[in-house]
Write a protein that holds these residues in place. Sequence first.
Motif, PDB file in Angstrom:
ATOM      1  N   SER A 113      10.117   6.473   1.604  1.00 18.80           N
ATOM      2  CA  SER A 113       9.164   6.443   0.489  1.00 18.80           C
ATOM      3  C   SER A 113       7.754   6.342   1.042  1.00 18.80           C
ATOM      4  O   SER A 113       7.551   5.997   2.219  1.00 18.80           O
ATOM      5  CB  SER A 113       9.432   5.240  -0.419  1.00 18.80           C
ATOM      6  OG  SER A 113       9.121   4.044   0.276  1.00 18.80           O
ATOM      7  N   GLY A 114       6.804   6.611   0.149  1.00 15.76           N
ATOM      8  CA  GLY A 114       5.402   6.458   0.521  1.00 15.76           C
ATOM      9  C   GLY A 114       5.047   5.000   0.736  1.00 15.76           C
ATOM     10  O   GLY A 114       4.235   4.664   1.605  1.00 15.76           O
ATOM     11  N   THR A 115       5.651   4.126  -0.046  1.00 15.74           N
ATOM     12  CA  THR A 115       5.422   2.682   0.101  1.00 15.74           C
ATOM     13  C   THR A 115       5.755   2.242   1.514  1.00 15.74           C
ATOM     14  O   THR A 115       4.958   1.574   2.193  1.00 15.74           O
ATOM     15  CB  THR A 115       6.342   1.908  -0.881  1.00 15.74           C
ATOM     16  OG1 THR A 115       6.007   2.279  -2.210  1.00 15.74           O
ATOM     17  CG2 THR A 115       6.219   0.413  -0.712  1.00 15.74           C
ATOM     18  N   ASN A 118       3.343   3.580   4.158  1.00 15.59           N
ATOM     19  CA  ASN A 118       2.084   2.821   4.212  1.00 15.59           C
ATOM     20  C   ASN A 118       2.272   1.485   4.909  1.00 15.59           C
ATOM     21  O   ASN A 118       1.416   1.031   5.666  1.00 15.59           O
ATOM     22  CB  ASN A 118       1.552   2.600   2.791  1.00 15.59           C
ATOM     23  CG  ASN A 118       0.647   3.736   2.343  1.00 15.59           C
ATOM     24  OD1 ASN A 118      -0.312   4.083   3.029  1.00 15.59           O
ATOM     25  ND2 ASN A 118       0.950   4.330   1.207  1.00 15.59           N
ATOM     26  N   TRP A 141      -4.011   3.071  -5.028  1.00 14.35           N
ATOM     27  CA  TRP A 141      -2.574   2.741  -5.153  1.00 14.35           C
ATOM     28  C   TRP A 141      -1.825   3.333  -3.963  1.00 14.35           C
ATOM     29  O   TRP A 141      -1.880   4.540  -3.716  1.00 14.35           O
ATOM     30  CB  TRP A 141      -2.013   3.305  -6.463  1.00 14.35           C
ATOM     31  CG  TRP A 141      -0.523   3.347  -6.558  1.00 14.35           C
ATOM     32  CD1 TRP A 141       0.268   4.464  -6.673  1.00 14.35           C
ATOM     33  CD2 TRP A 141       0.374   2.228  -6.585  1.00 14.35           C
ATOM     34  NE1 TRP A 141       1.591   4.096  -6.764  1.00 14.35           N
ATOM     35  CE2 TRP A 141       1.688   2.730  -6.703  1.00 14.35           C
ATOM     36  CE3 TRP A 141       0.185   0.831  -6.504  1.00 14.35           C
ATOM     37  CZ2 TRP A 141       2.801   1.914  -6.749  1.00 14.35           C
ATOM     38  CZ3 TRP A 141       1.310   0.015  -6.554  1.00 14.35           C
ATOM     39  CH2 TRP A 141       2.598   0.565  -6.677  1.00 14.35           C
ATOM     40  N   HIS A 142      -1.153   2.447  -3.229  1.00 11.63           N
ATOM     41  CA  HIS A 142      -0.458   2.907  -2.019  1.00 11.63           C
ATOM     42  C   HIS A 142       1.012   2.527  -2.037  1.00 11.63           C
ATOM     43  O   HIS A 142       1.655   2.472  -0.996  1.00 11.63           O
ATOM     44  CB  HIS A 142      -1.141   2.310  -0.786  1.00 11.63           C
ATOM     45  CG  HIS A 142      -2.617   2.582  -0.729  1.00 11.63           C
ATOM     46  ND1 HIS A 142      -3.124   3.817  -0.416  1.00 11.63           N
ATOM     47  CD2 HIS A 142      -3.690   1.787  -1.000  1.00 11.63           C
ATOM     48  CE1 HIS A 142      -4.457   3.770  -0.467  1.00 11.63           C
ATOM     49  NE2 HIS A 142      -4.815   2.557  -0.819  1.00 11.63           N
ATOM     50  N   GLY A 143       1.533   2.213  -3.227  1.00  7.13           N
ATOM     51  CA  GLY A 143       2.923   1.789  -3.334  1.00  7.13           C
ATOM     52  C   GLY A 143       3.019   0.277  -3.432  1.00  7.13           C
ATOM     53  O   GLY A 143       2.013  -0.418  -3.542  1.00  7.13           O
ATOM     54  N   GLU A 198      -7.261   6.809  -0.004  1.00  6.75           N
ATOM     55  CA  GLU A 198      -6.769   8.075  -0.561  1.00  6.75           C
ATOM     56  C   GLU A 198      -7.964   9.026  -0.647  1.00  6.75           C
ATOM     57  O   GLU A 198      -8.945   8.698  -1.317  1.00  6.75           O
ATOM     58  CB  GLU A 198      -6.272   7.880  -1.996  1.00  6.75           C
ATOM     59  CG  GLU A 198      -5.011   7.098  -2.178  1.00  6.75           C
ATOM     60  CD  GLU A 198      -4.792   6.868  -3.674  1.00  6.75           C
ATOM     61  OE1 GLU A 198      -4.099   7.688  -4.291  1.00  6.75           O
ATOM     62  OE2 GLU A 198      -5.323   5.893  -4.222  1.00  6.75           O
ATOM     63  N   ASP A 231      -4.129   7.906   3.144  1.00  4.93           N
ATOM     64  CA  ASP A 231      -2.899   7.966   2.362  1.00  4.93           C
ATOM     65  C   ASP A 231      -2.889   9.318   1.652  1.00  4.93           C
ATOM     66  O   ASP A 231      -3.570   9.516   0.648  1.00  4.93           O
ATOM     67  CB  ASP A 231      -2.859   6.807   1.360  1.00  4.93           C
ATOM     68  CG  ASP A 231      -1.605   6.832   0.503  1.00  4.93           C
ATOM     69  OD1 ASP A 231      -0.890   7.861   0.512  1.00  4.93           O
ATOM     70  OD2 ASP A 231      -1.338   5.837  -0.191  1.00  4.93           O
ATOM     71  N   VAL A 233      -0.129  10.755   0.387  1.00  6.96           N
ATOM     72  CA  VAL A 233       1.167  10.869  -0.293  1.00  6.96           C
ATOM     73  C   VAL A 233       1.082  11.913  -1.414  1.00  6.96           C
ATOM     74  O   VAL A 233       2.015  12.695  -1.610  1.00  6.96           O
ATOM     75  CB  VAL A 233       1.628   9.485  -0.823  1.00  6.96           C
ATOM     76  CG1 VAL A 233       2.786   9.622  -1.797  1.00  6.96           C
ATOM     77  CG2 VAL A 233       2.010   8.576   0.342  1.00  6.96           C
ATOM     78  N   ILE A 234      -0.045  11.943  -2.122  1.00 10.57           N
ATOM     79  CA  ILE A 234      -0.228  12.961  -3.163  1.00 10.57           C
ATOM     80  C   ILE A 234      -0.883  14.219  -2.593  1.00 10.57           C
ATOM     81  O   ILE A 234      -0.423  15.340  -2.825  1.00 10.57           O
ATOM     82  CB  ILE A 234      -1.088  12.414  -4.331  1.00 10.57           C
ATOM     83  CG1 ILE A 234      -0.300  11.371  -5.126  1.00 10.57           C
ATOM     84  CG2 ILE A 234      -1.540  13.553  -5.252  1.00 10.57           C
ATOM     85  CD1 ILE A 234      -1.059  10.747  -6.279  1.00 10.57           C
ATOM     86  N   LYS A 259       6.423  12.153  -0.998  1.00 12.32           N
ATOM     87  CA  LYS A 259       6.724  13.195  -1.987  1.00 12.32           C
ATOM     88  C   LYS A 259       7.190  14.507  -1.347  1.00 12.32           C
ATOM     89  O   LYS A 259       8.316  14.600  -0.891  1.00 12.32           O
ATOM     90  CB  LYS A 259       5.501  13.397  -2.890  1.00 12.32           C
ATOM     91  CG  LYS A 259       5.076  12.072  -3.583  1.00 12.32           C
ATOM     92  CD  LYS A 259       4.054  12.284  -4.648  1.00 12.32           C
ATOM     93  CE  LYS A 259       3.378  11.008  -5.118  1.00 12.32           C
ATOM     94  NZ  LYS A 259       4.088  10.199  -6.056  1.00 12.32           N
ATOM     95  N   ALA A 268      11.389  10.317   0.101  1.00 14.17           N
ATOM     96  CA  ALA A 268      10.806  10.631   1.404  1.00 14.17           C
ATOM     97  C   ALA A 268       9.435  10.015   1.596  1.00 14.17           C
ATOM     98  O   ALA A 268       8.710   9.725   0.647  1.00 14.17           O
ATOM     99  CB  ALA A 268      10.690  12.145   1.574  1.00 14.17           C
TER     100      ALA A 268
END
Length: 427
Positions: A113-115, A118, A141-143, A198, A231, A233-234, A259, A268
Motif C-alpha cells: 500500500s501507499g501507507t 510512506n 495525506w500520506h495514508g 505531494e 509522495d 501515490v496519486i 495505486k 500495491a
Amino acid sequence: MKLDRSYQLFLEALKYLPSGVTYGNRYSEPYPIYLERAEGQYVWDVDGNRYVDLWMGHGALIMGHQYRPVVEAAVEQLRNGAHFGYSHEWEVKWAKQVCSMVPSIKMVRPTNSGTEANMYAVRLARGYTRRTLIGKFEGGWHGGYDGLQIGVTYPVDRPSSLGITENTARDTVLLAYNNLEETERRVKGRNLACIVVEPVMGAGGFIPAKREFLKGLRELCDREGIVLIFDEVITGFRLSPGGAQQLYGVIPDITVLGKAVGGGPFPAGAFGGREDIMELIDLRKHPHPYERVFHGGTYSGNPLTMRAGYTLLTELAKGEVYRHINRLGDRMRGRLEEMADGHPLHITGIGSLVCLHFTKEKPYDIHTANRTKNVEMAKEYFRHLLSKGFIFVPPHVPHLFISASHTEETIEQICDVTEEFIRARLV
Ligand SMILES: Cc1ncc(COP(=O)(O)O)c(C=O)c1O
C-alpha cells in the motif's frame, strides 16, 4: 432510481462493519451504493443501475476498469501461482521498469500500500540521516501511518486520528504548502530527517504545488541535509510516465508510489530513490540488522501484483495515453472554470485530475480550500451527479479522476450537468 438492494446490504453491513463500510471515504448519505461489476468507464450497482465512474478505484485505474492486458496477465499468473514467497522473474522486470520510468528511482522496493511505502520511506530517511523529526505539509495525506497522519484535516491543529501518541505527534513538524518562506522559517534549526510532500495535494483537493515552491524545497533540503520525499501515490504514472517529478523537473531523493504501480486493481505501493540511500536496506552491504533499515512483508513483491504492475507500466511508458487523459482534463477544467466564473466555485487540478471547490477563494493550500467551503453544496452536487448517472466518493470532496476509458462525450456530459447545477443552485 431504485436502490433497494444497496439499502438492504447496508443494513446488514451496519451489524458487522463500523459505519457499514470498509473505508470511511466510501460512505455516502443516506447509505452507500453497492457495486456488482465494472467495465471501462462504467460501474453497475446491485440494483441494476449503471453509472459513469469518476473515482476509478481511488485513482488507481488509469486505463479504466478491467483493462484487458492487466486482466489477462493476472488470470495467467493466478494459474501459475499468485503468492510464492520466493524470488521470481516478474519482480525483476517490474523493478527494472519502475527504475526506467521514474527519474529519481535508481533502486526500488515494493510494498502492499501507499501507507506502508510512506512509512518505510520515512524510516529510510531517518536511518540515513540519523535524525528524528519529519516534516510534512498541512493538509497532506500520506495514508494511515502514525507519523504522517498529523495535520491532515482542517484546521490541522491536532493529530487526524485518535490513538496517535503525543510523542509521535511531537516528532512531526507541520509545514506550509505552497509557501516557501514560511516553510523555511519552520524548518530552520530543527534538524529534520526528511520532508514529505505531494507534488499535487490529493485528498486536500488536487491542489498543484507551484513549480518555484518545489524547486525551493529541493534547494532547502540540499542546504540542510534533509531527505526530500515526493509522495507520488496519486501523481506517479498519472501525470506522465515519470510522474510529477518529470513534469515539474524537480527530482526528489526518495519517491513513494502506490495505486497504478501494481497494475491498478491490486494492493500495491513502492518506495525507491538514490542508490546510496536505498543501499541501507541491502543485507549484503550491511550484514548486521542494527546497521540497516528493515523492509519486507509476506505479500511484498507477490507475483500477481508484480506482473500486473509490469504489464500496465510497459503500456504507460509508451506515453500515448497521457495525450488523451490530459486533453480530457484540460477540456473539463476549461469549461468548468468558465461556468464557475463569478460564483463561489473554483476549479483546481492538473492533467487528468479535476476538483471542484465550493469556496469563495481559489484554493492553494488546506486553509484556502476549507475556510469558506460550503460542504452542504458539495454534497448536493454529489447527489445531483448521482441522479444523472455519475458517481464518485467521498461526497464532500468532488475530486474526479479521468481515465483512458472516459470519452470526450462523457466529459461534455459531466460539464453539462454541472452547468445545470450551477444555474439552479449557485445563482
Ligand atoms: C498521496 C497519497 N499517499 C498515500 C496514500 C495511501 O495509500 P494507500 O491507500 O494505498 O495506503 C494515498 C491514498 O489515497 C494518497 O493519496
